[in-house]
Design a protein around this motif. Sequence first.
Motif, PDB file in Angstrom:
ATOM      1  N   ILE A  77       0.870  -1.317   0.004  1.00  0.00           N
ATOM      2  CA  ILE A  77      -0.137   0.098  -0.045  1.00  0.00           C
ATOM      3  C   ILE A  77       0.950   1.223   0.063  1.00  0.00           C
ATOM      4  O   ILE A  77       1.650   1.420   0.700  1.00  0.00           O
ATOM      5  CB  ILE A  77      -0.767   0.092   1.285  1.00  0.00           C
ATOM      6  CG1 ILE A  77      -1.819  -1.042   1.314  1.00  0.00           C
ATOM      7  CG2 ILE A  77      -1.744   1.267   1.277  1.00  0.00           C
ATOM      8  CD1 ILE A  77      -2.743  -1.393   2.346  1.00  0.00           C
ATOM      9  N   VAL A 132       1.851   5.347   0.589  1.00  0.00           N
ATOM     10  CA  VAL A 132       1.288   6.385   1.005  1.00  0.00           C
ATOM     11  C   VAL A 132       1.562   7.480  -0.029  1.00  0.00           C
ATOM     12  O   VAL A 132       2.889   7.941   0.090  1.00  0.00           O
ATOM     13  CB  VAL A 132       1.893   6.559   2.614  1.00  0.00           C
ATOM     14  CG1 VAL A 132       1.530   7.965   3.035  1.00  0.00           C
ATOM     15  CG2 VAL A 132       1.661   5.431   3.445  1.00  0.00           C
ATOM     16  N   MET A 147       2.603   9.180  10.873  1.00  0.00           N
ATOM     17  CA  MET A 147       1.838   8.973  10.033  1.00  0.00           C
ATOM     18  C   MET A 147       0.231   8.749  10.614  1.00  0.00           C
ATOM     19  O   MET A 147      -0.672   9.425  10.165  1.00  0.00           O
ATOM     20  CB  MET A 147       1.952   7.653   9.047  1.00  0.00           C
ATOM     21  CG  MET A 147       1.419   7.282   7.804  1.00  0.00           C
ATOM     22  SD  MET A 147       1.686   5.838   7.301  1.00  0.00           S
ATOM     23  CE  MET A 147       3.348   5.871   7.077  1.00  0.00           C
ATOM     24  N   HIS A 188      -9.208   9.755   2.560  1.00  0.00           N
ATOM     25  CA  HIS A 188      -9.544   8.459   2.979  1.00  0.00           C
ATOM     26  C   HIS A 188     -10.565   7.817   1.964  1.00  0.00           C
ATOM     27  O   HIS A 188     -11.026   8.530   1.244  1.00  0.00           O
ATOM     28  CB  HIS A 188      -9.665   8.455   4.379  1.00  0.00           C
ATOM     29  CG  HIS A 188     -11.224   9.142   4.674  1.00  0.00           C
ATOM     30  ND1 HIS A 188     -12.353   8.310   4.511  1.00  0.00           N
ATOM     31  CD2 HIS A 188     -11.250  10.104   5.291  1.00  0.00           C
ATOM     32  CE1 HIS A 188     -13.473   9.277   4.891  1.00  0.00           C
ATOM     33  NE2 HIS A 188     -12.705  10.406   5.205  1.00  0.00           N
ATOM     34  N   THR A 199      -8.656  -2.174   1.709  1.00  0.00           N
ATOM     35  CA  THR A 199      -7.359  -1.471   1.940  1.00  0.00           C
ATOM     36  C   THR A 199      -7.527  -0.647   3.206  1.00  0.00           C
ATOM     37  O   THR A 199      -6.484  -0.239   3.911  1.00  0.00           O
ATOM     38  CB  THR A 199      -7.026  -0.708   0.568  1.00  0.00           C
ATOM     39  OG1 THR A 199      -7.299  -1.406  -0.385  1.00  0.00           O
ATOM     40  CG2 THR A 199      -5.953   0.323   0.739  1.00  0.00           C
ATOM     41  N   SER A 200      -8.703  -0.026   3.661  1.00  0.00           N
ATOM     42  CA  SER A 200      -8.706   0.813   4.716  1.00  0.00           C
ATOM     43  C   SER A 200      -8.596   0.103   5.826  1.00  0.00           C
ATOM     44  O   SER A 200      -7.818   0.345   6.985  1.00  0.00           O
ATOM     45  CB  SER A 200     -10.288   1.642   4.545  1.00  0.00           C
ATOM     46  OG  SER A 200     -10.434   2.523   3.810  1.00  0.00           O
ATOM     47  N   PHE A 230      -5.010  -0.745   6.222  1.00  0.00           N
ATOM     48  CA  PHE A 230      -4.269   0.676   6.494  1.00  0.00           C
ATOM     49  C   PHE A 230      -4.480   0.944   8.001  1.00  0.00           C
ATOM     50  O   PHE A 230      -3.535   1.371   8.686  1.00  0.00           O
ATOM     51  CB  PHE A 230      -4.668   1.647   5.767  1.00  0.00           C
ATOM     52  CG  PHE A 230      -3.864   3.098   5.825  1.00  0.00           C
ATOM     53  CD1 PHE A 230      -2.425   3.103   5.589  1.00  0.00           C
ATOM     54  CD2 PHE A 230      -4.311   4.355   6.182  1.00  0.00           C
ATOM     55  CE1 PHE A 230      -1.448   4.258   5.805  1.00  0.00           C
ATOM     56  CE2 PHE A 230      -3.683   5.563   6.304  1.00  0.00           C
ATOM     57  CZ  PHE A 230      -2.333   5.472   5.981  1.00  0.00           C
ATOM     58  N   SER A 259     -10.225   3.010  -5.259  1.00  0.00           N
ATOM     59  CA  SER A 259      -8.733   3.236  -5.439  1.00  0.00           C
ATOM     60  C   SER A 259      -8.442   3.995  -6.579  1.00  0.00           C
ATOM     61  O   SER A 259      -7.660   4.906  -6.523  1.00  0.00           O
ATOM     62  CB  SER A 259      -8.106   1.669  -5.964  1.00  0.00           C
ATOM     63  OG  SER A 259      -8.241   0.925  -4.729  1.00  0.00           O
ATOM     64  N   TYR A 309      -3.848   6.936   0.921  1.00  0.00           N
ATOM     65  CA  TYR A 309      -3.156   5.645   0.726  1.00  0.00           C
ATOM     66  C   TYR A 309      -4.013   4.673  -0.347  1.00  0.00           C
ATOM     67  O   TYR A 309      -5.211   5.019  -0.687  1.00  0.00           O
ATOM     68  CB  TYR A 309      -3.415   4.945   2.310  1.00  0.00           C
ATOM     69  CG  TYR A 309      -4.932   4.809   2.558  1.00  0.00           C
ATOM     70  CD1 TYR A 309      -5.767   3.668   2.428  1.00  0.00           C
ATOM     71  CD2 TYR A 309      -5.578   5.788   3.209  1.00  0.00           C
ATOM     72  CE1 TYR A 309      -7.025   3.647   2.655  1.00  0.00           C
ATOM     73  CE2 TYR A 309      -6.662   5.870   3.569  1.00  0.00           C
ATOM     74  CZ  TYR A 309      -7.678   4.786   3.315  1.00  0.00           C
ATOM     75  OH  TYR A 309      -9.114   4.567   3.526  1.00  0.00           O
ATOM     76  N   THR A 352       5.488   8.693  -3.602  1.00  0.00           N
ATOM     77  CA  THR A 352       5.173   7.798  -2.539  1.00  0.00           C
ATOM     78  C   THR A 352       6.025   7.953  -1.223  1.00  0.00           C
ATOM     79  O   THR A 352       7.268   7.980  -1.696  1.00  0.00           O
ATOM     80  CB  THR A 352       5.151   6.311  -2.874  1.00  0.00           C
ATOM     81  OG1 THR A 352       6.091   5.934  -3.495  1.00  0.00           O
ATOM     82  CG2 THR A 352       3.896   6.216  -3.883  1.00  0.00           C
ATOM     83  N   LEU A 392       3.904  -1.745   5.227  1.00  0.00           N
ATOM     84  CA  LEU A 392       2.590  -1.489   4.802  1.00  0.00           C
ATOM     85  C   LEU A 392       2.232  -2.488   3.490  1.00  0.00           C
ATOM     86  O   LEU A 392       2.267  -1.720   2.478  1.00  0.00           O
ATOM     87  CB  LEU A 392       2.509   0.084   4.857  1.00  0.00           C
ATOM     88  CG  LEU A 392       0.958   0.528   4.315  1.00  0.00           C
ATOM     89  CD1 LEU A 392      -0.040  -0.021   5.503  1.00  0.00           C
ATOM     90  CD2 LEU A 392       1.317   2.159   4.586  1.00  0.00           C
TER      91      LEU A 392
END
Length: 346
Positions: free
Chosen positions: A118, A120, A137, A171, A178-179, A182, A210, A226, A239, A289
Amino acid sequence: MLKLTSLALSVSLAAVTLTGCAQIGPAAPADGGDAISASGSTAQLGAINAWRDDFRSMHPGTRIVYRANGSGAGVRDFLRGATEFAGSDYVMGAQEHALADRRCGDRALHLPMVVGPIAVAYNLPSVPELRLSPATMAAVFGRTITAWDAPQIAAENPGAALPHKEIDVLHRSDDSGTSHVFTSYLRAAGGWPYPPSADWPGPGRGVEGSDGMAEAIRESGGTIGYVEYGYASGAGLRTAKVRNGTGEYVALSPEGATEAVEGARVTGDDGDLAMTLDYTTRQRGAYPLVLITYEIVCARGAAPLARGFLRYTASNAGQSYLSLLGYAPLPQDVVVQVRARLAAMT
């Protein structure tokens, strides 16, 4: 930075039609009338699109429809019997798993299939390289740090031209695996005050999907969010390097993701291959991550075409080119277990 194929980026996330099936083990039927449906994770869409191309030439008479509607929606589709399998970036809870077992009339299995780092991702033209610790973060995404030139960020990025500008935190607004991953990472490694959730529990500005996340970051200065590596790479996003348990700031890469997953443990029981990641890994070179996308499928009674498709995705051919698409192949010991479970399915 690796790029997704143009095919993977051009297909709508709303619905994807995949044609063909894999001829591995017992050949899947190809009589022109076989079709199955699946849905779920948007994270694995690039991999599924690539797998489709192989299948089309092998068995053009079969049809696999994959609807990339998010992990939560995919699990719900599976529970109500609308699909043969669900793609999920998180492990079902006990209640969901019990419902899945009931839907199957037997055991429902998590089969890990895709490993994806993932990203950032951020839009800050004056900062070509950004470094972030998990604690910083978590503070950024929790909105206790609100400016790009905050002391915590400046301390981790000496000499960087950090602007005096508000951080626009993005977000996912949809029910997202994915959330879930994360927020699990932020909780375990960064002291995030909220419980892990597919439904974003914190502050910020919500965007759907996404592709929506990648587009919003690309189009808006001062943003951070993310998103899966393939989407970040395809959109040309910058990133952040993420600090792992050794104190090393590691750039996002499939190789770094593989290092992180090497320390993961299979914690499912009764043949289930649900895994637990160590987000505070002290493995050198590990990008911590990462998410694992599971295919959730019935241990008994799955359609032959579904079994054939999943056996192909776990094969050497299916796993071999994932790194070219921004993913990482499964560790070999995990692949062996996945293949054994698929071989035992009836």
